[in-house]
Design an enzyme around this catalytic site. Structure first.
Site, PDB file in Angstrom:
ATOM      1  N   HIS A 159       0.806  -1.230   0.000  1.00  0.00           N
ATOM      2  CA  HIS A 159       0.000   0.000   0.000  1.00  0.00           C
ATOM      3  C   HIS A 159       0.838   1.278   0.000  1.00  0.00           C
ATOM      4  O   HIS A 159       0.377   2.314   0.469  1.00  0.00           O
ATOM      5  CB  HIS A 159      -0.950  -0.010   1.205  1.00  0.00           C
ATOM      6  CG  HIS A 159      -0.252   0.035   2.543  1.00  0.00           C
ATOM      7  ND1 HIS A 159      -0.790  -0.511   3.679  1.00  0.00           N
ATOM      8  CD2 HIS A 159       0.926   0.550   2.920  1.00  0.00           C
ATOM      9  CE1 HIS A 159       0.034  -0.324   4.686  1.00  0.00           C
ATOM     10  NE2 HIS A 159       1.090   0.320   4.264  1.00  0.00           N
TER      11      HIS A 159
ATOM     12  N   HIS B  68      -2.000   4.577   9.748  1.00  0.00           N
ATOM     13  CA  HIS B  68      -0.634   4.972  10.102  1.00  0.00           C
ATOM     14  C   HIS B  68      -0.661   6.239  10.950  1.00  0.00           C
ATOM     15  O   HIS B  68      -0.159   7.289  10.547  1.00  0.00           O
ATOM     16  CB  HIS B  68       0.198   5.206   8.845  1.00  0.00           C
ATOM     17  CG  HIS B  68       0.290   4.011   7.935  1.00  0.00           C
ATOM     18  ND1 HIS B  68      -0.754   3.583   7.151  1.00  0.00           N
ATOM     19  CD2 HIS B  68       1.307   3.152   7.704  1.00  0.00           C
ATOM     20  CE1 HIS B  68      -0.376   2.513   6.461  1.00  0.00           C
ATOM     21  NE2 HIS B  68       0.857   2.223   6.786  1.00  0.00           N
TER      22      HIS B  68
ATOM     23  N   HIS C 271       9.994  -4.005   4.174  1.00  0.00           N
ATOM     24  CA  HIS C 271      10.435  -2.607   4.219  1.00  0.00           C
ATOM     25  C   HIS C 271      10.678  -2.164   5.649  1.00  0.00           C
ATOM     26  O   HIS C 271      10.048  -2.654   6.573  1.00  0.00           O
ATOM     27  CB  HIS C 271       9.493  -1.646   3.493  1.00  0.00           C
ATOM     28  CG  HIS C 271       8.080  -1.488   4.002  1.00  0.00           C
ATOM     29  ND1 HIS C 271       7.201  -2.535   4.170  1.00  0.00           N
ATOM     30  CD2 HIS C 271       7.378  -0.380   4.340  1.00  0.00           C
ATOM     31  CE1 HIS C 271       6.025  -2.062   4.569  1.00  0.00           C
ATOM     32  NE2 HIS C 271       6.109  -0.761   4.700  1.00  0.00           N
TER      33      HIS C 271
ATOM     34  N   GLU D 267       3.552  -5.617   8.733  1.00  0.00           N
ATOM     35  CA  GLU D 267       2.234  -5.371   8.111  1.00  0.00           C
ATOM     36  C   GLU D 267       1.697  -6.630   7.426  1.00  0.00           C
ATOM     37  O   GLU D 267       0.485  -6.781   7.248  1.00  0.00           O
ATOM     38  CB  GLU D 267       2.332  -4.241   7.070  1.00  0.00           C
ATOM     39  CG  GLU D 267       2.534  -2.868   7.692  1.00  0.00           C
ATOM     40  CD  GLU D 267       2.623  -1.747   6.644  1.00  0.00           C
ATOM     41  OE1 GLU D 267       2.444  -0.581   7.046  1.00  0.00           O
ATOM     42  OE2 GLU D 267       2.863  -2.015   5.455  1.00  0.00           O
TER      43      GLU D 267
HETATM   44  C1  DHB Z   1       6.264   3.733   2.858  1.00  0.00           C
HETATM   45  C2  DHB Z   1       5.679   2.474   2.879  1.00  0.00           C
HETATM   46  C3  DHB Z   1       4.608   2.207   3.706  1.00  0.00           C
HETATM   47  O1  DHB Z   1       4.005   0.982   3.815  1.00  0.00           O
HETATM   48  C4  DHB Z   1       4.093   3.182   4.496  1.00  0.00           C
HETATM   49  O2  DHB Z   1       3.014   2.893   5.212  1.00  0.00           O
HETATM   50  C5  DHB Z   1       4.674   4.448   4.501  1.00  0.00           C
HETATM   51  C6  DHB Z   1       5.762   4.720   3.678  1.00  0.00           C
HETATM   52  C7  DHB Z   1       7.413   4.040   1.963  1.00  0.00           C
HETATM   53  O3  DHB Z   1       7.874   3.174   1.225  1.00  0.00           O
HETATM   54  O4  DHB Z   1       7.847   5.158   1.924  1.00  0.00           O
HETATM   55 FE    FE Z   2       2.291   0.968   5.786  1.00  0.00          FE
END
Ligand code: DHB
Ligand code: FE
Length: 291
Positions: free
Chosen positions: A15, A62, A200, A247
């Protein structure tokens, strides 16, 4: 023809907020973004052919609608409408999300009676965690559109502030959602979406971490061994997929809602896609159809 609702498919996708920005600014054909959006071309064609009557969209907020003041573990949206959240640079210019009040009320009743102590939400805004998956699957919406093509029941999961729910609990919640949907006495076609991930990490010395091999093995197991995968401890996610990789436990809710977790047949993989880079994350995507 069954007079009850049924779960026809589940959809899984990352997302990343920058994906929404790329779409909103008309940059999807930029060399950086083109390969990512190419991977969602089949998804949009599939969605045209398999449009459901409602989507239960599992996602995480978030710190936009919620804050550290109150941290619901599992929160079901029972409102009629949800406006896009202002995440610091103004709300996205995407349509209002319309809920499905009757099905949401039924899910609340049934899932709580199956001993999941859901929080119910009658008013909130929805951030990129919910709107970016809609954008990816439905594409750009016409200017002035008053809503998305399908009603959405948000299911917000806390994966931001520990303690977060276990993979096992997420899978079980999906199973409860399946029973709830199947006891709704209107023949609706319902999809359950699991969003977030893949690997990530947005902060600290390991910021930028990507783990292709682990992500792909995780998707293999999501398809073939969801019960085994649901036993994976949080520490494995954080170590292997970074702090925000957690997540991914939300995908187990959608997976738990599929027929094979209820004695039925294995799902069919209608589409699978994986791509790096997208902002700071690896993007993973799956569409599973119930036979
Ligand atoms: C990013 C990815 C995410 O899942 C998020 O919630 C906020 C930022 C990113 O890649 O910058
Ligand atoms: Fe996220």
């Amino acid at each position: 023809m069954s007079q009850h609702a049924r779960i026809t498919a589940s959809v899984y996708t990352s997302h990343v907020p920058a994906i929404g920005v790329a779409m909103d600014q008309g940059r999807t054909r930029d060399p950086y973004w083109q390969p990512l959006f190419a991977g969602y071309g089949p998804s949009r064609r599939w969605m045209d052919a398999h449009r459901p009557d409602a989507i239960v969209l599992v996602y995480n907020d978030h710190a936009n609608a919620f804050s550290l003041d109150m941290i619901p573990t599992f929160a079901l949206g029972t409102a009629d409408r949800y406006e896009p959240a202002d995440e610091g640079w103004g709300p996205r210019a995407v349509p209002t999300v319309h809920g499905h009040g009757e099905l949401a009320a039924h899910l609340a009743q049934s899932v709580i009676q199956q001993d999941f102590d859901l929080t119910l939400i009658n008013r909130m805004t929805v951030d990129h965690g919910l709107t970016v998956p809609l954008s990816l699957m439905f594409g750009e919406q016409p200017a002035g559109a008053t809503g998305w093509p399908v009603p959405v029941i948000p299911l917000a999961v806390n994966v931001v502030q520990y303690p977060v729910p276990s993979g096992r609990r997420c899978l079980q919640l999906g199973q409860a959602i399946r029973r709830a949907v199947e006891s709704f006495d209107t023949p609706l076609r319902v999809q359950v979406w699991g969003t977030g991930g893949m690997s990530h990490q947005l902060q600290g010395p390991r910021a930028g971490l990507i783990n292709r091999e682990w992500d792909n093995a995780w998707m293999d197991r999501l398809v073939a061994d969801p019960r085994g995968l649901a036993e994976m401890p949080h520490l494995d996610y954080v170590r292997e997929a970074g702090s925000e990789g957690i997540e991914l436990v939300m995908w187990l809710i959608a997976r738990g809602a599929m027929a094979d977790l209820d004695g039925g047949r294995a799902p069919r993989v209608a589409h699978r896609f994986y791509h790096v880079p997208a902002s700071n994350t690896a993007v993973g995507h799956l569409i599973l159809e119930n036979p």
